[in-house]
Design a protein around this motif. Structure first.
Motif, mmCIF file in Angstrom:
data_model
loop_
_atom_site.group_PDB
_atom_site.id
_atom_site.type_symbol
_atom_site.label_atom_id
_atom_site.label_comp_id
_atom_site.label_asym_id
_atom_site.label_seq_id
_atom_site.Cartn_x
_atom_site.Cartn_y
_atom_site.Cartn_z
ATOM 1 N N VAL A 31 0.845 -1.194 0.000
ATOM 2 C CA VAL A 31 0.000 0.000 0.000
ATOM 3 C C VAL A 31 0.883 1.248 0.000
ATOM 4 O O VAL A 31 0.642 2.203 -0.738
ATOM 5 C CB VAL A 31 -0.955 -0.004 1.213
ATOM 6 N N ARG A 35 0.595 4.210 -2.755
ATOM 7 C CA ARG A 35 -0.146 5.409 -2.324
ATOM 8 C C ARG A 35 0.489 6.659 -2.918
ATOM 9 O O ARG A 35 1.684 6.877 -2.807
ATOM 10 C CB ARG A 35 -0.166 5.498 -0.810
ATOM 11 N N LEU A 85 -1.201 1.877 -9.912
ATOM 12 C CA LEU A 85 -2.385 2.258 -9.143
ATOM 13 C C LEU A 85 -3.265 3.178 -9.969
ATOM 14 O O LEU A 85 -4.485 3.011 -9.994
ATOM 15 C CB LEU A 85 -1.998 2.945 -7.837
ATOM 16 N N GLN A 145 -8.591 7.223 -3.839
ATOM 17 C CA GLN A 145 -7.352 6.476 -3.645
ATOM 18 C C GLN A 145 -7.484 5.509 -2.474
ATOM 19 O O GLN A 145 -7.116 4.344 -2.580
ATOM 20 C CB GLN A 145 -6.183 7.418 -3.401
ATOM 21 N N LEU A 149 -7.240 1.487 -2.858
ATOM 22 C CA LEU A 149 -6.213 0.705 -2.161
ATOM 23 C C LEU A 149 -6.838 -0.336 -1.246
ATOM 24 O O LEU A 149 -6.347 -1.470 -1.167
ATOM 25 C CB LEU A 149 -5.290 1.636 -1.372
#
Length: 160
Positions: A31, A35, A85, A145, A149
């Motif tokens: 993560v 991020r 991502l 986001q 995640l």
């Protein structure tokens, strides 16, 4: 021949195969690796407020273009490993809803204010609209986001 698979900061080669000869599992990004930093959303916030910023300060367009170029450069260099991502987020309905909501909010707010006789015509009004759009953009992108995640973590595609 040793092929290298690179994902984020982790690297694995097929020389890392286990005793049965099967290749080692591809490293799962964490993560923290995926991020996006909140400051990066500042770039997006300025772009979201660009319409009103340009109405308030028409001569600011070179600075806005420079900021957009910097945004692209940062995206393709410093945040390169996090593009996975971004791709996963854009495939999700939530991110597209946020994008359409922001565009609708931008157009709708100006139309509504014009309809009730409170059109943003002064520098101060345009600055207030730009700040409002920037704050909404940062909030919505941070939420998307976090949601993305968490979904990827629950699906086992990333590690905590």
């Amino acid at each position: 021949m040793n092929a290298t698979i690179k994902l984020g900061k982790a690297t694995a080669t097929n020389a890392d195969a286990d005793a049965t000869g099967a290749p080692a599992a591809e490293p799962v990004p964490t993560v923290a690796e995926l991020r996006l930093p909140t400051w990066f959303f500042g770039f997006e916030a300025v772009v979201a407020g660009a319409f009103d910023l340009l109405n308030a300060f028409p001569a600011a367009w070179p600075a806005l273009v420079a900021l957009i170029v910097a945004n692209i450069a940062v995206s393709l260099t410093m945040l390169r490993s996090r593009l996975k991502l971004a791709k996963l987020m854009w495939r999700g309905k939530g991110t597209r809803k946020v994008a359409f909501t922001l565009v609708g909010l931008r157009i709708g707010s100006h139309l509504l204010l014009t309809a009730v006789g409170l059109a943003a015509t002064s520098v101060l009004a345009h600055l207030a609209m730009a700040v409002a759009m920037a704050a909404i953009t940062i909030g919505m992108l941070t939420y998307v986001q976090r949601t993305s995640l968490n979904a990827l973590l629950a699906a086992g595609k990333i590690a905590a």
